[in-house]
Design a protein around this motif. Structure first.
Motif, PDB file in Angstrom:
ATOM      1  N   SER A  17       0.664  -1.296  -0.285  1.00  0.00           N
ATOM      2  CA  SER A  17       0.020   0.245   0.351  1.00  0.00           C
ATOM      3  C   SER A  17       1.035   1.540   0.127  1.00  0.00           C
ATOM      4  CB  SER A  17      -0.819  -0.063   0.647  1.00  0.00           C
ATOM      5  OG  SER A  17      -2.150  -0.960   1.100  1.00  0.00           O
ATOM      6  N   ILE A  18       1.889   1.585   0.756  1.00  0.00           N
ATOM      7  CA  ILE A  18       2.998   2.086   1.069  1.00  0.00           C
ATOM      8  C   ILE A  18       3.758   2.415  -0.831  1.00  0.00           C
ATOM      9  CG2 ILE A  18       4.992   3.287   1.437  1.00  0.00           C
ATOM     10  CD1 ILE A  18       4.397   1.995   4.372  1.00  0.00           C
ATOM     11  N   LEU A  19       4.055   1.879  -1.480  1.00  0.00           N
ATOM     12  CA  LEU A  19       4.736   1.488  -1.973  1.00  0.00           C
ATOM     13  C   LEU A  19       3.758   2.508  -3.171  1.00  0.00           C
ATOM     14  CD1 LEU A  19       6.919   1.508  -4.247  1.00  0.00           C
ATOM     15  CD2 LEU A  19       6.001  -0.775  -4.529  1.00  0.00           C
ATOM     16  N   THR A  20       2.241   1.804  -3.407  1.00  0.00           N
ATOM     17  CA  THR A  20       0.974   2.374  -4.845  1.00  0.00           C
ATOM     18  C   THR A  20       1.102   3.836  -3.761  1.00  0.00           C
ATOM     19  OG1 THR A  20      -0.129   0.052  -3.948  1.00  0.00           O
ATOM     20  CG2 THR A  20      -1.257   1.790  -4.956  1.00  0.00           C
ATOM     21  N   HIS A  31      -1.762  13.978  -6.778  1.00  0.00           N
ATOM     22  CA  HIS A  31      -1.175  14.488  -5.586  1.00  0.00           C
ATOM     23  C   HIS A  31      -2.091  14.084  -4.910  1.00  0.00           C
ATOM     24  CE1 HIS A  31       2.420  15.939  -7.238  1.00  0.00           C
ATOM     25  NE2 HIS A  31       1.458  16.185  -8.058  1.00  0.00           N
ATOM     26  N   LEU A  32      -3.811  14.010  -4.864  1.00  0.00           N
ATOM     27  CA  LEU A  32      -4.991  14.481  -3.763  1.00  0.00           C
ATOM     28  C   LEU A  32      -4.803  12.071  -3.515  1.00  0.00           C
ATOM     29  CD1 LEU A  32      -7.038  15.113  -2.265  1.00  0.00           C
ATOM     30  CD2 LEU A  32      -8.568  14.875  -4.276  1.00  0.00           C
ATOM     31  N   GLY A  75       0.110   8.995   6.036  1.00  0.00           N
ATOM     32  CA  GLY A  75       0.972   9.059   7.337  1.00  0.00           C
ATOM     33  C   GLY A  75       2.700   8.929   6.924  1.00  0.00           C
ATOM     34  N   ARG A  76       2.845   7.597   7.120  1.00  0.00           N
ATOM     35  CA  ARG A  76       4.593   6.438   6.933  1.00  0.00           C
ATOM     36  C   ARG A  76       4.385   6.372   5.496  1.00  0.00           C
ATOM     37  NH1 ARG A  76       3.513   0.589   7.985  1.00  0.00           N
ATOM     38  NH2 ARG A  76       5.506   0.396   7.312  1.00  0.00           N
ATOM     39  N   ALA A  77       3.348   7.150   4.741  1.00  0.00           N
ATOM     40  CA  ALA A  77       3.764   7.137   3.030  1.00  0.00           C
ATOM     41  C   ALA A  77       4.394   8.092   2.754  1.00  0.00           C
ATOM     42  CB  ALA A  77       2.779   6.433   2.249  1.00  0.00           C
ATOM     43  N   ILE A  78       3.581   9.521   3.628  1.00  0.00           N
ATOM     44  CA  ILE A  78       4.177  10.429   2.875  1.00  0.00           C
ATOM     45  C   ILE A  78       5.530  11.362   3.320  1.00  0.00           C
ATOM     46  CG2 ILE A  78       1.387  11.191   1.563  1.00  0.00           C
ATOM     47  CD1 ILE A  78       1.099  12.842   4.747  1.00  0.00           C
ATOM     48  N   ALA A  79       5.852  10.750   4.944  1.00  0.00           N
ATOM     49  CA  ALA A  79       7.124  10.758   5.224  1.00  0.00           C
ATOM     50  C   ALA A  79       7.858  11.225   4.472  1.00  0.00           C
ATOM     51  CB  ALA A  79       7.269   9.795   6.344  1.00  0.00           C
ATOM     52  N   GLY A  80       8.501  12.641   4.799  1.00  0.00           N
ATOM     53  CA  GLY A  80       9.570  13.533   3.592  1.00  0.00           C
ATOM     54  C   GLY A  80       9.110  13.507   2.554  1.00  0.00           C
ATOM     55  N   ARG A  81       7.932  13.473   2.211  1.00  0.00           N
ATOM     56  CA  ARG A  81       7.469  14.003   1.340  1.00  0.00           C
ATOM     57  C   ARG A  81       5.928  14.886   0.862  1.00  0.00           C
ATOM     58  NH1 ARG A  81       7.277   9.271  -4.214  1.00  0.00           N
ATOM     59  NH2 ARG A  81       7.088  11.671  -4.960  1.00  0.00           N
ATOM     60  N   ARG A  82       5.803  15.935   2.227  1.00  0.00           N
ATOM     61  CA  ARG A  82       4.427  16.449   2.258  1.00  0.00           C
ATOM     62  C   ARG A  82       4.430  17.198   1.227  1.00  0.00           C
ATOM     63  NH1 ARG A  82       1.023  17.986   2.618  1.00  0.00           N
ATOM     64  NH2 ARG A  82      -0.848  18.953   4.568  1.00  0.00           N
ATOM     65  N   ALA A  83       4.991  18.159   0.722  1.00  0.00           N
ATOM     66  CA  ALA A  83       4.953  19.119  -0.282  1.00  0.00           C
ATOM     67  C   ALA A  83       4.575  18.174  -1.593  1.00  0.00           C
ATOM     68  CB  ALA A  83       6.530  19.642  -1.281  1.00  0.00           C
ATOM     69  N   ARG A 135      -1.794  11.226  13.374  1.00  0.00           N
ATOM     70  CA  ARG A 135      -1.885   9.901  12.906  1.00  0.00           C
ATOM     71  C   ARG A 135      -1.585  10.343  11.078  1.00  0.00           C
ATOM     72  NH1 ARG A 135      -7.039   8.430  15.482  1.00  0.00           N
ATOM     73  NH2 ARG A 135      -8.595   9.538  14.253  1.00  0.00           N
ATOM     74  N   LEU A 136      -1.317  10.924  11.124  1.00  0.00           N
ATOM     75  CA  LEU A 136      -1.341  11.976   9.049  1.00  0.00           C
ATOM     76  C   LEU A 136       0.817  12.296   9.342  1.00  0.00           C
ATOM     77  CD1 LEU A 136      -4.189  13.011   7.997  1.00  0.00           C
ATOM     78  CD2 LEU A 136      -3.131  11.224   7.459  1.00  0.00           C
ATOM     79  N   GLY A 137       0.687  12.637  10.756  1.00  0.00           N
ATOM     80  CA  GLY A 137       1.638  12.950  10.702  1.00  0.00           C
ATOM     81  C   GLY A 137       2.245  14.664  10.151  1.00  0.00           C
ATOM     82  N   VAL A 138       1.026  15.402   9.943  1.00  0.00           N
ATOM     83  CA  VAL A 138       1.155  16.564   9.479  1.00  0.00           C
ATOM     84  C   VAL A 138       1.053  17.867  10.610  1.00  0.00           C
ATOM     85  CG1 VAL A 138       1.006  15.314   6.658  1.00  0.00           C
ATOM     86  CG2 VAL A 138      -1.573  16.464   8.510  1.00  0.00           C
ATOM     87  N   ASP A 139       0.788  18.832   9.620  1.00  0.00           N
ATOM     88  CA  ASP A 139       1.105  19.865  10.893  1.00  0.00           C
ATOM     89  C   ASP A 139      -0.389  20.626  10.546  1.00  0.00           C
ATOM     90  OD1 ASP A 139       2.717  20.341  12.151  1.00  0.00           O
ATOM     91  OD2 ASP A 139       4.127  21.286  10.418  1.00  0.00           O
TER      92      ASP A 139
END
Length: 312
Positions: free
Chosen positions: A25-28, A38-39, A56-64, A100-104
């Motif tokens: 799932s994270i790879l997808t 992006h959505l 949250g795990r999948a977008i870590a380091g790729r929030r933008a 949970r999402l690890g976002v602000d």
């Protein structure tokens, strides 16, 4: 508001279609970001928080790279599923999703379902406070009536209305879609491939444990047989464009307006590029007329536990 015409529905990574593998799932999800999808659409109820953690795990380091949309209002727990959109609890639900999402900040925050015990204006008022506090950028509503949309919009601008819409389910065209457009909201279409019906991606035998299509009238008996016959007719039309039926179905939906953002779900990284490419397919007027005239059978499954006749 959106940087691409195609999004990714993430519910299936955590529920509804049987077991899923988190690493796959994270790879997808990351493959979607790589292809300009992006959505990312999730909800606190999907897997009782698991889905948000996964994203949250999948977008870590790729929030933008990610436009994060999540929802509250359906509460899933050990005792089942219930609705809760009380204004006193909206902030706590939002804060839990942020963790949970690890976002602000959440890019698009939806009321997942209207709580019949709470006036929608009161719920949206609490959501508007989240925008004022910088926790949320835009507000959305999922599966609402035109009257509910109007009541919500009177409190705060509504950026998007989410609903099930596909070639195989077109009832929203009669009411909420015109109302949302008149109110300046974008249309986010979930299950744009008819929960696998439009692609024929159905199990050879009975639906497996946890697959909620087992109770959907469109996937049983004479209705299913009739619908699969329509899918076969779609195959010949798709072959003329050298694309898949799913690709064709997404192109039809995109042709309904520049304000439409389909969010097909998939667990396969290889499907991501195909779905994204649908934005480049331009259908002829004759073919659009042919697709518009197709007749499908069966209503959507009724989810009494949600206090609504709408699903997802």
């Amino acid at each position: 508001m959106f940087s691409t015409r195609i999004g990714l529905g993430c519910m299936g990574f955590s529920q509804a279609y049987g077991p899923a593998d988190d690493e796959q799932s994270i790879l997808t999800i990351r493959t979607a970001l790589d292809h300009g999808v992006h959505l990312l659409d999730t909800a606190m109820s999907y897997g009782a928080g698991h889905n948000e953690q996964l994203i949250g795990r999948a977008i870590a380091g790729r929030r933008a790279d990610a436009f994060v949309a999540t929802k509250f209002g359906i509460v899933r727990g050990p005792d089942g599923v219930r609705l809760d959109a009380h204004p006193d609890r909206v902030r706590d639900y939002c804060d839990a999703s942020l963790r949970r999402l690890g976002v602000d900040v959440i890019d698009l925050y939806y009321l997942h379902r209207v709580d019949p015990a709470v006036p929608i204006a009161d719920t949206v008022g609490a959501m508007a406070a989240l925008v004022a506090d910088g926790k949320v950028r835009h507000l959305g509503l999922s599966e609402v009536s035109p009257e509910q949309f109007a009541q919500a919009r009177a409190v705060h601008p509504i950026a998007a209305v989410q609903l099930e819409w596909s070639l195989a389910w077109r009832q929203p065209e009669d009411d909420i879609i015109p109302a949302a457009r008149a109110g300046g909201a974008g249309i986010v279409a979930y299950s744009p491939l008819g929960r696998g019906l439009l692609t024929g991606a159905l199990p050879a035998g009975p639906f497996g444990p946890g697959d909620f299509r087992a109770g959907d009238p469109r996937f049983a008996g004479e209705a299913l047989a009739a619908n699969l016959a329509v899918v076969e007719a779609l195959r010949s039309k798709a072959s003329a464009y050298a694309v898949s039926v799913g690709h064709l179905a997404l192109a039809w939906l995109l042709a309904q307006g520049d304000d439409v953002v389909p969010i097909p779900g998939t667990r396969s990284p290889s499907r991501i590029a195909e779905n994204a490419a649908a934005a480049e397919l331009v259908l002829s007027a004759d073919d659009l007329a042919f697709l518009d005239a197709l007749a499908w059978q069966g209503d959507r499954r009724s989810f009494a536990a949600y206090g609504t006749s709408r699903s997802a």
